[in-house]
Design an enzyme around this catalytic site. Structure first.
Site, PDB file in Angstrom:
ATOM      1  N   LYS A  53     -57.150  -8.405-133.815  1.00 58.39           N
ATOM      2  CA  LYS A  53     -57.039  -6.940-133.759  1.00 58.39           C
ATOM      3  C   LYS A  53     -56.207  -6.419-134.931  1.00 58.39           C
ATOM      4  CE  LYS A  53     -57.609  -7.042-128.758  1.00 58.39           C
ATOM      5  NZ  LYS A  53     -56.983  -7.149-127.436  1.00 58.39           N
ATOM      6  N   GLN A  97     -51.278  -6.601-124.473  1.00 58.29           N
ATOM      7  CA  GLN A  97     -52.275  -7.648-124.290  1.00 58.29           C
ATOM      8  C   GLN A  97     -52.163  -8.251-122.886  1.00 58.29           C
ATOM      9  OE1 GLN A  97     -54.741  -8.408-126.416  1.00 58.29           O
ATOM     10  NE2 GLN A  97     -55.538 -10.027-125.096  1.00 58.29           N
ATOM     11  N   ASP A 120     -56.886   1.450-124.867  1.00 58.34           N
ATOM     12  CA  ASP A 120     -57.603   0.446-124.068  1.00 58.34           C
ATOM     13  C   ASP A 120     -58.359   1.111-122.906  1.00 58.34           C
ATOM     14  OD1 ASP A 120     -57.679  -2.289-124.643  1.00 58.34           O
ATOM     15  OD2 ASP A 120     -55.575  -2.576-124.116  1.00 58.34           O
TER      16      ASP A 120
HETATM   17  N1  GUN Z   1     -57.165  -9.155-122.495  1.00 56.78           N
HETATM   18  C1  GUN Z   1     -58.479  -9.455-122.561  1.00 56.78           C
HETATM   19  N2  GUN Z   1     -59.199  -8.397-123.015  1.00 56.78           N
HETATM   20  C2  GUN Z   1     -58.311  -7.404-123.236  1.00 56.78           C
HETATM   21  C3  GUN Z   1     -58.437  -6.076-123.714  1.00 56.78           C
HETATM   22  O1  GUN Z   1     -59.539  -5.575-124.013  1.00 56.78           O
HETATM   23  N3  GUN Z   1     -57.284  -5.375-123.820  1.00 56.78           N
HETATM   24  C4  GUN Z   1     -56.073  -5.901-123.472  1.00 56.78           C
HETATM   25  N4  GUN Z   1     -55.002  -5.123-123.583  1.00 56.78           N
HETATM   26  N5  GUN Z   1     -55.913  -7.126-123.023  1.00 56.78           N
HETATM   27  C5  GUN Z   1     -57.032  -7.870-122.906  1.00 56.78           C
END
Ligand code: GUN
Length: 291
Positions: A53, A97, A120
């Site tokens: 990311k 995350q 998100d």
């Molecule tokens: N863990 C797995 N996929 C995601 C996501 O799309 N966002 C976040 N914050 N954590 C994750």
């Protein structure tokens, strides 16, 4: 005939290219879209997602601000960082995350994120707005899946979509989005309590596997010609690889691609779209803040 490959990498590149001029327009006004990322602990999959990311942000000329906390930190420590991000005008998007270490309440942490920076789309406010159909940040993986289906010309109106998985991050929001009038699918949601899973999956025109179960979907569970979307990213042991593991999806790709009409690969399918929709939401948030 083998299935058509739904190329998430290519579509992600196209969407990112469309963000370029928007980021340049913001830069001309002195605004650089900023994504703040909080990683708690050292789960290798989470570390690799977060790195991807941040790399994507820098490739597009966006800022990323990373904070790390040890796995044994308190919920209060996490909340403090989220509040700092909420208050920082250089931060337009906040990503905590998931999963968080055992003993930490994910809901409690997510509720602390300002809905206006919740790129998100995980906060109760944004989930509520999504369900009602009000403007909001859509969760990135479901949004990416919908875009991939639409751009590939897959007919959704009146189609039977079967979602295998009911997570808050993917299964539940995806099922909801698929019922929107603009998409108009009829949706069945399957999960670990579903009896005769194959009975349901075989009736799917669009089958979306998001159960987190390696190669759960076999060829005899798929209707010939169906569109198969594989959201799974699972590490399985593989002694032939230097790392000792390889990535597989929730779909037995080799066998299912002989039956399906179209299919996403892993990697290179849904994954790049998830990251791209995160960038998309962050740019959108920066534009709103600059208005
Ligand atoms: N863990 C797995 N996929 C995601 C996501 O799309 N966002 C976040 N914050 N954590 C994750």
């Amino acid at each position: 005939m083998p299935a058509m490959l739904l190329d998430g990498k290519k579509l992600a590149g196209d969407v990112r290219a469309g963000l370029g001029p928007r980021i340049a327009a913001l830069a001309a006004r002195g605004v650089v879209p900023g994504l703040a990322v909080l990683l708690v602990g050292e789960d290798p999959a989470s570390v690799s997602y977060v790195t991807a990311k941040e790399k994507a942000c820098s490739e597009l000329g966006m800022n990323s601000f990373e904070r790390r906390l040890p796995a044994d930190c308190s919920e209060g420590d996490i909340v403090r960082v989220v509040r700092e991000f909420n208050a920082d005008p250089a931060v337009h998007g906040i990503l905590v995350q998931l999963p968080l270490p055992k003993g930490i309440s994910e809901s409690r942490v997510i509720e602390e994120i300002s809905p206006e920076k919740d790129v998100d789309g995980f906060t109760p406010v944004n989930i509520g707005r999504m369900v009602i159909g009000d403007p909001c940040f859509l969760p990135c993986t479901p949004h990416g899946v919908i875009k991939l289906i639409e751009v590939s010309g897959i007919k959704t109106a009146g189609a039977h979509a079967v979602v295998v998985g009911r997570s808050n991050i993917v299964g539940k929001p995806l099922a909801n989005l698929l019922t929107r009038k603009s998409i108009n699918a009829t949706v069945t949601v399957c999960h670990t309590g579903t009896r005769d899973l194959a009975e349901h999956t075989r009736r799917a025109d669009i089958l979306i596997a998001c159960a987190g179960a390696p190669e759960l979907i076999k060829a005899d569970m798929v209707k010939p010609g169906a569109c198969v979307i594989d959201v799974g990213v699972n590490r399985v042991d593989d002694a032939t690889k230097a790392k000792g593991w390889r990535l597989v999806g929730d779909v037995d790709f080799r066998a299912v691609s002989e039956i399906a009409g179209s299919i996403t690969p892993v990697p290179g399918g849904v994954g790049p779209m998830t990251i791209t929709m995160l960038l998309y939401n962050t740019v959108e948030s920066a534009e709103r803040a600059a208005r």
